[in-house]
Scaffold this active site. Structure first.
Site, PDB file in Angstrom:
ATOM      1  N   ARG A 138     -34.376 -68.049 -54.444  1.00 58.90           N
ATOM      2  CA  ARG A 138     -33.599 -68.889 -53.510  1.00 58.90           C
ATOM      3  C   ARG A 138     -33.008 -70.077 -54.261  1.00 58.90           C
ATOM      4  O   ARG A 138     -31.859 -70.455 -54.069  1.00 58.90           O
ATOM      5  CB  ARG A 138     -34.500 -69.385 -52.368  1.00 58.90           C
ATOM      6  N   PHE A 197     -29.244 -60.206 -44.218  1.00 57.54           N
ATOM      7  CA  PHE A 197     -30.694 -60.025 -44.009  1.00 57.54           C
ATOM      8  C   PHE A 197     -31.387 -61.378 -44.226  1.00 57.54           C
ATOM      9  O   PHE A 197     -32.270 -61.515 -45.069  1.00 57.54           O
ATOM     10  CB  PHE A 197     -31.268 -58.961 -44.953  1.00 57.54           C
ATOM     11  N   ASP A 200     -29.026 -61.410 -39.337  1.00 55.23           N
ATOM     12  CA  ASP A 200     -30.271 -60.624 -39.268  1.00 55.23           C
ATOM     13  C   ASP A 200     -30.358 -60.000 -37.878  1.00 55.23           C
ATOM     14  O   ASP A 200     -29.940 -60.607 -36.903  1.00 55.23           O
ATOM     15  CB  ASP A 200     -31.494 -61.520 -39.512  1.00 55.23           C
ATOM     16  N   ASP A 206     -30.312 -59.159 -49.181  1.00 52.71           N
ATOM     17  CA  ASP A 206     -31.762 -59.008 -49.376  1.00 52.71           C
ATOM     18  C   ASP A 206     -32.354 -58.092 -48.309  1.00 52.71           C
ATOM     19  O   ASP A 206     -33.095 -58.540 -47.435  1.00 52.71           O
ATOM     20  CB  ASP A 206     -32.408 -60.405 -49.329  1.00 52.71           C
ATOM     21  N   CYS A 266     -36.349 -54.596 -52.837  1.00 51.33           N
ATOM     22  CA  CYS A 266     -37.801 -54.721 -52.917  1.00 51.33           C
ATOM     23  C   CYS A 266     -38.466 -53.343 -52.888  1.00 51.33           C
ATOM     24  O   CYS A 266     -39.654 -53.229 -52.647  1.00 51.33           O
ATOM     25  CB  CYS A 266     -38.336 -55.621 -51.806  1.00 51.33           C
TER      26      CYS A 266
END
Ligand code: SAH
Length: 397
Positions: free
Chosen positions: A214, A230, A253, A301, A341
């Site tokens: 970040r 996201f 989101d 993300d 991820c």
């Protein structure tokens, strides 16, 4: 301890376990001598009978034995206690992640020699997740010891997607020690204040693994319009505005609950140029493309796309489509910060996907930084599956 059950590894399959990989899959096992119950301690030996390690057994899991100790000594409370203390020492020592309202991952499973246990601390509260039956069976002790070692006011147990059925675990979510305040608590990360919902937030409540990313991504934000895809509770947007001097930000989101918290976080931090919308990212990107809107920094993300080796092919297609669409709304010379991820999609493959995006979009992609998970989520050199987060910062002329 002559009575300890023994797990004998098949011929020529013992090498990874001598090398301290902690997962003994059922396919590596020749036979089990004795009758270990789920969660029992076993000795793992090579086909030739040479001792390798002590582990904990679970006949329900494809990971039949998880290894914890490479010397012939018990996996008892004293041993587990030592592992916990060592994990905590890293976070409070070299990583210096203590202090009021701070938040850190205190225990990261295999990376801390505690396969199947993950613990996050948010200010004075702990969020505990078990992904192995054997450690779950020892939860009373582990949680009590964690509370003693950290001085936490309370601890809550959270489940993890898909794991209970794989391990035969029955996790009941809820407070397991001390007390938790009603509603969200507050944490501070990189000087930004967030409301974190420990009981109902996603995963353990907040994505601590992106802390340093970040900050890093924010340094490319100066004067730019930021699109935060996201966004969850707004971490990347708020860093870009407060530390990076971004002109404005739009966070997207699907979770209404996350967007509520993101808006609340923007107010708390006085970030007036932050906007958040509850919407689907793919729909939003299509709408933005159609209207010709452009951004100077796009952050992407998404949640984990590949949970199983069989899902990798579809995950690759998903990342390709998503990043292609993200590049389409990037102004010339814009910066794309794109994450994955999915541990099963490794760094090389992820970079290769970006190469395909460059080809499809007809624009070069210059990778400026290849980043990973924050240091309180260490990678075990003996278990590279613990490296999962990729955050690529790229310029797109
Ligand atoms: N960037 C966030 C973490 C993102 S986690 C942070 O820094 O904290 C992934 C997020 O994607 C979750 O909040 C989830 O609600 C959201 N999500 C999943 N599918 C989505 C979709 N199709 N469109 C928009 N958001 C989605």
């Amino acid at each position: 301890m002559a009575s300890l059950p023994r797990v004998v590894i098949r011929p020529r399959r013992a090498r990874p376990f001598f090398a301290r990989h902690p997962w003994v899959f059922v396919t590596s096992i020749e036979r089990v001598e004795g009758d270990p119950a789920p969660g029992d301690e076993v000795a793992v030996v090579s086909h030739e009978g040479q001792f390798i390690a002590r582990g904990l057994f679970n006949h329900r899991s494809a990971i039949r034995v998880r290894l914890y100790r490479w010397e012939d000594a018990p996996i008892d409370e004293e041993f587990l206690s030592g592992r916990l203390a060592e994990a905590l020492a890293l976070r409070s020592g070299p990583l210096d992640l203590g202090g009021p309202k701070s938040a850190a991952r205190l225990v990261f499973s295999e990376s801390d020699g505690l396969s199947g246990l993950t613990v996050d601390r948010f200010d004075r509260w702990l969020v505990v997740q078990f992904t192995s039956l054997a450690l779950f069976e020892r939860r009373e002790f582990l949680i009590r010891r964690l509370v003693e070692l950290t001085g936490a006011e309370g601890a809550i147990l959270r489940g993890e997607k898909g794991i209970p059925s794989q391990e035969g675990l029955k996790v009941e979510e809820g407070v397991v020690a001390g007390t938790l305040p009603e509603g969200p608590i507050e944490i501070s990360e990189n000087g930004v204040t967030y409301a974190v919902d420990l009981a109902t937030g996603q995963k353990t409540g907040f994505y601590l693994d992106q802390r340093d990313n970040r900050r890093a991504v924010a340094s490319y934000a100066r004067g730019r319009r930021v699109l935060d895809l996201f966004c969850y509770t707004g971490g990347f947007s708020l860093n870009a505005l407060m530390h990076g001097g971004a002109g404005s930000s739009l966070g997207i989101d699907t979770s209404e609950r996350a967007i509520d918290l993101a808006r609340r976080n923007a107010v708390t931090n006085g970030a007036r140029a932050a906007r958040f919308e509850a919407a689907d990212v793919f729909d939003t990107l299509e709408r933005l493309r159609a209207s010709g809107e452009k951004f100077g920094l796009v952050i992407c993300d998404p949640p984990k796309f590949a949970r199983h080796p069989r899902a990798v092919e579809d995950a690759v297609k998903g990342y390709l489509r998503l990043n292609r669409a993200a590049v389409d709304v990037l102004e010339p010379g814009g910066v794309l910060a794109t994450c994955s991820c999915s541990g099963l999609v490794d760094r090389m493959l992820f970079s290769d996907i970006l190469g395909q995006v460059a080809e499809l979009s007809g624009r070069p992609i210059q990778i400026l930084e290849q980043r990973g998970q924050a240091a309180d989520h260490p990678v075990s050199a003996s278990c590279l599956e613990t490296e999962y987060l990729k955050c690529v910062i790229a310029r797109v002329p």
